[in-house]
Scaffold this motif. Structure first.
Motif, PDB file in Angstrom:
ATOM      1  N   ALA A 186      22.666  19.196  -1.213  1.00  0.00           N
ATOM      2  CA  ALA A 186      23.755  18.118  -1.706  1.00  0.00           C
ATOM      3  C   ALA A 186      24.041  17.194  -0.444  1.00  0.00           C
ATOM      4  O   ALA A 186      25.289  17.643   0.317  1.00  0.00           O
ATOM      5  CB  ALA A 186      24.667  17.869  -2.764  1.00  0.00           C
ATOM      6  N   GLY A 187      23.826  15.749  -0.422  1.00  0.00           N
ATOM      7  CA  GLY A 187      24.676  15.375   0.569  1.00  0.00           C
ATOM      8  C   GLY A 187      22.784  14.874   2.220  1.00  0.00           C
ATOM      9  O   GLY A 187      23.752  13.949   3.328  1.00  0.00           O
ATOM     10  N   ASP A 188      22.773  15.874   1.785  1.00  0.00           N
ATOM     11  CA  ASP A 188      21.481  15.666   3.217  1.00  0.00           C
ATOM     12  C   ASP A 188      20.422  14.388   3.369  1.00  0.00           C
ATOM     13  O   ASP A 188      20.732  14.081   1.874  1.00  0.00           O
ATOM     14  CB  ASP A 188      21.075  16.534   3.226  1.00  0.00           C
ATOM     15  N   VAL A 189      20.559  13.149   4.565  1.00  0.00           N
ATOM     16  CA  VAL A 189      19.773  12.349   4.496  1.00  0.00           C
ATOM     17  C   VAL A 189      18.192  13.147   4.577  1.00  0.00           C
ATOM     18  O   VAL A 189      18.332  14.013   5.447  1.00  0.00           O
ATOM     19  CB  VAL A 189      20.310  11.951   5.472  1.00  0.00           C
ATOM     20  N   CYS A 190      17.830  12.217   3.430  1.00  0.00           N
ATOM     21  CA  CYS A 190      16.523  12.454   3.555  1.00  0.00           C
ATOM     22  C   CYS A 190      15.523  11.235   3.758  1.00  0.00           C
ATOM     23  O   CYS A 190      16.250  10.150   3.965  1.00  0.00           O
ATOM     24  CB  CYS A 190      15.831  13.413   2.288  1.00  0.00           C
ATOM     25  N   ARG A 191      14.211  11.111   3.149  1.00  0.00           N
ATOM     26  CA  ARG A 191      13.305  10.448   2.824  1.00  0.00           C
ATOM     27  C   ARG A 191      12.836  10.241   1.506  1.00  0.00           C
ATOM     28  O   ARG A 191      12.319  11.650   1.276  1.00  0.00           O
ATOM     29  CB  ARG A 191      12.822   9.296   3.947  1.00  0.00           C
ATOM     30  N   VAL A 192      11.930   9.394   1.244  1.00  0.00           N
ATOM     31  CA  VAL A 192      11.796   9.793  -0.592  1.00  0.00           C
ATOM     32  C   VAL A 192      10.872   8.598  -0.059  1.00  0.00           C
ATOM     33  O   VAL A 192      10.682   7.145   0.690  1.00  0.00           O
ATOM     34  CB  VAL A 192      12.548   9.193  -1.532  1.00  0.00           C
TER      35      VAL A 192
END
Length: 249
Positions: free
Chosen positions: A85-91
């Protein structure tokens, strides 16, 4: 690429969506991960549906075979097992072969709690999945994964196969054995003689009426030319080779 308004049941598509930066709201738990959805806005005027801006994505491979997990087309990068939770990712959606099980237009548009309001639902199943695997009591309405072209998500679609593209729903044809048929969809043929449909219409086909109206010479020529070679069984085999699925009823 195909027009985003041009879909029909039976279509085999390659669907994709560019991966877009977002954040993890809830880390992977059992079979879902929740992300802040980067493409929709909250509809603050909707008094009945309160959307929180998150979307839960089904994650396959966790030992749980819920229908919404099996049909999920969106993925995270990195994979959800590496995210907290809180991590930056791409979707987004990597190029994925799907087949269309249903198309529904909405007038007025759906009020889902998000903006823009969807005006069309195209229900799809990923390669390897068949309609029969999903019972009607599932929240997926028994037919797959619903997407809403034009709802702000930058989908791209490539049409790989449209079985019986030369016919329209409601067309009446005569086959090479002299049987008359009504075309209700690629895998839904009704013989007028009341006998079992058997292996389906025998090619070549002759167009009798166009969706309840008199045929045109051009339409009749297109049907005759398109069925001068091949067979209904060839069409089914080509569709199954692309989808790795049983034909959708």
């Amino acid at each position: 690429m195909m027009d985003a308004g041009d879909f029909r049941a039976g279509d085999v598509l390659s669907i994709a969506c560019p991966f877009t930066a977002t954040t993890i709201e809830r880390a992977l738990t059992w079979d879902h991960v929740s992300v802040r959805w980067p493409w929709w806005d909250i509809d603050s005027d909707n008094e009945f549906v309160r959307w929180n801006g998150m979307v839960a994505l089904g994650v396959p491979g966790n030992g749980y075979a819920a229908p919404e997990v099996a049909v999920e087309v969106f993925r995270t990068d990195p994979p959800p097992e590496h995210l907290e939770a809180g991590d930056v990712c791409r979707v987004g959606i990597p190029p994925t072969v799907v087949h269309v099980t249903a198309v529904e237009d909405h007038a007025p548009p759906l009020r889902t709690g998000s903006l823009p309001h969807p005006t069309r639902t195209v229900t799809v199943l990923r390669r390897g999945l068949s309609y029969r695997e999903f019972p009607d009591e599932s929240h997926l309405d028994g037919s797959g994964y619903g997407i809403h072209p034009g709802d702000g998500i930058p989908y791209t679609f490539e049409l790989l196969l449209r079985p019986y593209a030369f016919l329209q729903t409601g067309d009446e044809v005569a086959d090479a054995m002299g049987r008359a048929w009504r075309f209700n969809g690629p895998w839904d043929w009704t013989p007028f003689d009341g006998e079992p449909a058997g292996p389906g219409p025998a090619w070549p086909l002759s167009l009798l009426t166009r969706a309840g109206t008199p045929r045109s010479a051009e339409a009749a020529e297109a049907v005759a030319a398109s069925t001068a070679s091949g067979s209904h069984q060839d069409t089914v085999r080509d569709w199954m080779a692309l989808t790795e699925a049983s034909p959708t009823p």
